[in-house]
Write an enzyme that holds these catalytic residues in place. Structure first.
Site, PDB file in Angstrom:
ATOM      1  N   CYS A   1      42.314  50.527  34.348  1.00  0.00           N
ATOM      2  CA  CYS A   1      42.425  49.167  35.092  1.00  0.00           C
ATOM      3  C   CYS A   1      42.292  49.322  36.501  1.00  0.00           C
ATOM      4  O   CYS A   1      42.983  50.068  37.283  1.00  0.00           O
ATOM      5  CB  CYS A   1      43.821  48.728  34.739  1.00  0.00           C
ATOM      6  SG  CYS A   1      44.236  47.360  35.729  1.00  0.00           S
TER       7      CYS A   1
ATOM      8  N   CYS B   1      45.406  48.855  38.578  1.00  0.00           N
ATOM      9  CA  CYS B   1      46.351  50.030  38.634  1.00  0.00           C
ATOM     10  C   CYS B   1      45.966  51.049  39.325  1.00  0.00           C
ATOM     11  O   CYS B   1      46.686  51.713  40.057  1.00  0.00           O
ATOM     12  CB  CYS B   1      46.577  50.471  37.335  1.00  0.00           C
ATOM     13  SG  CYS B   1      47.651  49.640  35.954  1.00  0.00           S
TER      14      CYS B   1
ATOM     15  N   HIS C   1      51.693  47.334  35.413  1.00  0.00           N
ATOM     16  CA  HIS C   1      50.603  46.684  34.439  1.00  0.00           C
ATOM     17  C   HIS C   1      51.246  45.528  33.587  1.00  0.00           C
ATOM     18  O   HIS C   1      51.933  45.794  32.900  1.00  0.00           O
ATOM     19  CB  HIS C   1      49.969  47.695  33.878  1.00  0.00           C
ATOM     20  CG  HIS C   1      48.524  46.802  33.177  1.00  0.00           C
ATOM     21  ND1 HIS C   1      47.311  46.832  33.772  1.00  0.00           N
ATOM     22  CD2 HIS C   1      48.414  46.177  31.878  1.00  0.00           C
ATOM     23  CE1 HIS C   1      46.506  46.085  33.063  1.00  0.00           C
ATOM     24  NE2 HIS C   1      47.217  45.825  31.738  1.00  0.00           N
TER      25      HIS C   1
ATOM     26  N   ASN D   1      44.393  32.967  37.354  1.00  0.00           N
ATOM     27  CA  ASN D   1      43.674  32.730  36.136  1.00  0.00           C
ATOM     28  C   ASN D   1      44.200  33.528  35.063  1.00  0.00           C
ATOM     29  O   ASN D   1      44.388  34.775  35.246  1.00  0.00           O
ATOM     30  CB  ASN D   1      42.081  33.163  36.556  1.00  0.00           C
ATOM     31  CG  ASN D   1      41.689  32.317  37.783  1.00  0.00           C
ATOM     32  OD1 ASN D   1      41.966  31.184  38.136  1.00  0.00           O
ATOM     33  ND2 ASN D   1      40.792  33.044  38.692  1.00  0.00           N
TER      34      ASN D   1
ATOM     35  N   GLY E   1      38.546  32.052  33.409  1.00  0.00           N
ATOM     36  CA  GLY E   1      37.630  32.845  34.858  1.00  0.00           C
ATOM     37  C   GLY E   1      38.546  34.202  35.187  1.00  0.00           C
ATOM     38  O   GLY E   1      38.130  34.807  36.303  1.00  0.00           O
TER      39      GLY E   1
ATOM     40  N   THR F   1      38.835  37.965  35.153  1.00  0.00           N
ATOM     41  CA  THR F   1      37.995  39.054  35.040  1.00  0.00           C
ATOM     42  C   THR F   1      38.733  40.195  35.011  1.00  0.00           C
ATOM     43  O   THR F   1      38.232  41.434  34.436  1.00  0.00           O
ATOM     44  CB  THR F   1      36.850  38.892  36.011  1.00  0.00           C
ATOM     45  OG1 THR F   1      37.300  39.048  37.307  1.00  0.00           O
ATOM     46  CG2 THR F   1      36.159  37.648  35.842  1.00  0.00           C
TER      47      THR F   1
ATOM     48  N   HIS G   1      44.804  42.620  34.666  1.00  0.00           N
ATOM     49  CA  HIS G   1      46.186  42.831  35.426  1.00  0.00           C
ATOM     50  C   HIS G   1      46.616  41.767  35.969  1.00  0.00           C
ATOM     51  O   HIS G   1      45.862  41.324  37.045  1.00  0.00           O
ATOM     52  CB  HIS G   1      45.970  44.245  35.951  1.00  0.00           C
ATOM     53  CG  HIS G   1      46.970  44.759  36.983  1.00  0.00           C
ATOM     54  ND1 HIS G   1      47.268  46.160  36.840  1.00  0.00           N
ATOM     55  CD2 HIS G   1      47.900  44.285  37.678  1.00  0.00           C
ATOM     56  CE1 HIS G   1      48.289  46.363  37.604  1.00  0.00           C
ATOM     57  NE2 HIS G   1      48.890  45.384  38.007  1.00  0.00           N
TER      58      HIS G   1
ATOM     59  N   HIS H   1      47.520  38.913  38.344  1.00  0.00           N
ATOM     60  CA  HIS H   1      47.433  38.763  39.647  1.00  0.00           C
ATOM     61  C   HIS H   1      47.353  37.201  40.263  1.00  0.00           C
ATOM     62  O   HIS H   1      46.713  36.485  39.408  1.00  0.00           O
ATOM     63  CB  HIS H   1      46.323  39.578  40.266  1.00  0.00           C
ATOM     64  CG  HIS H   1      44.844  39.174  39.601  1.00  0.00           C
ATOM     65  ND1 HIS H   1      44.607  39.555  38.642  1.00  0.00           N
ATOM     66  CD2 HIS H   1      44.058  38.345  40.212  1.00  0.00           C
ATOM     67  CE1 HIS H   1      43.367  39.038  38.166  1.00  0.00           C
ATOM     68  NE2 HIS H   1      43.025  38.186  39.283  1.00  0.00           N
TER      69      HIS H   1
HETATM   70  P1  AMP Z   1      40.271  36.841  38.405  1.00  0.00           P
HETATM   71  O1  AMP Z   1      38.931  36.367  38.366  1.00  0.00           O
HETATM   72  O2  AMP Z   1      41.160  35.823  38.712  1.00  0.00           O
HETATM   73  O3  AMP Z   1      40.528  37.888  37.269  1.00  0.00           O
HETATM   74  O4  AMP Z   1      40.287  37.623  39.907  1.00  0.00           O
HETATM   75  C1  AMP Z   1      39.710  39.123  40.098  1.00  0.00           C
HETATM   76  C2  AMP Z   1      39.433  39.273  41.486  1.00  0.00           C
HETATM   77  O5  AMP Z   1      39.474  40.479  41.787  1.00  0.00           O
HETATM   78  C3  AMP Z   1      38.036  38.687  41.805  1.00  0.00           C
HETATM   79  O6  AMP Z   1      38.377  37.582  42.981  1.00  0.00           O
HETATM   80  C4  AMP Z   1      37.414  39.964  42.528  1.00  0.00           C
HETATM   81  O7  AMP Z   1      36.568  39.487  43.695  1.00  0.00           O
HETATM   82  C5  AMP Z   1      38.625  40.793  42.838  1.00  0.00           C
HETATM   83  N1  AMP Z   1      38.354  42.305  42.875  1.00  0.00           N
HETATM   84  C6  AMP Z   1      37.889  42.846  41.665  1.00  0.00           C
HETATM   85  N2  AMP Z   1      37.691  44.349  42.257  1.00  0.00           N
HETATM   86  C7  AMP Z   1      38.174  44.360  43.418  1.00  0.00           C
HETATM   87  C8  AMP Z   1      38.516  45.413  44.432  1.00  0.00           C
HETATM   88  N3  AMP Z   1      38.330  46.659  43.905  1.00  0.00           N
HETATM   89  N4  AMP Z   1      39.207  45.143  45.342  1.00  0.00           N
HETATM   90  C9  AMP Z   1      39.299  43.947  45.796  1.00  0.00           C
HETATM   91  N5  AMP Z   1      39.373  42.897  44.762  1.00  0.00           N
HETATM   92  C10 AMP Z   1      38.591  42.924  43.914  1.00  0.00           C
HETATM   93 ZN    ZN Z   2      46.757  47.564  35.716  1.00  0.00          ZN
END
Ligand code: AMP
Ligand code: ZN
Length: 108
Positions: A4, A7, A46, A85, A91, A93, A96, A98
């Site tokens: 993850c 994580c 997590h 999301n 949406g 992606t 974990h 957030h």
């Molecule tokens: P979601 O689409 O709601 O799951 O948001 C995931 C977010 O994580 C996206 O806006 C990505 O740009 C962001 N993201 C993915 N990897 C990283 C990373 N290593 N550091 C900072 N943000 C990230």
């Molecule tokens: Zn995690």
């Protein structure tokens, strides 16, 4: 959760631009900002998504909400979104939990 990405950020194994932190959560800049302010609020533990977090740990949930609104009030003029999301079709992606703090109006 060894694979993850969030994580790994919590563990310091992947770098991030830390904005703030609390007992149960960290706040760091989104790597691909959609607005002038785009900060992710991430529980240290997590959980798959905000529904899982809500069902399993109200103390962490409250801490996430407090950290998000604190960051938003410090960085923005007070107009912001706090978005979770949930599910791929919505949406999500990174699986974990957030929240995204986004704002078009950074504090002068
Ligand atoms: P979601 O689409 O709601 O799951 O948001 C995931 C977010 O994580 C996206 O806006 C990505 O740009 C962001 N993201 C993915 N990897 C990283 C990373 N290593 N550091 C900072 N943000 C990230
Ligand atoms: Zn995690």
């Amino acid at each position: 959760m060894s694979e993850c990405v969030f994580c790994k950020i919590v563990a310091g194994e992947i770098p991030s631009k830390l904005v703030s932190e609390s007992e149960h959560a960290i706040a760091f800049n989104d790597i691909n900002p959609a607005q002038p302010i785009h900060v992710l609020i991430v529980p240290r533990e997590h959980f798959t998504d905000v529904a899982d977090l809500t069902a399993r740990n109200e103390e962490v949930l409250l801490d996430v909400m407090r950290l998000g609104t604190k960051v938003a009030s410090e960085l923005s003029e007070g107009s912001f979104r706090f978005q979770f999301n949930t599910g791929a079709e919505a949406g999500q992606t990174v699986f974990h939990a957030h929240g995204h703090i986004t704002s078009r109006t950074p504090k002068a």
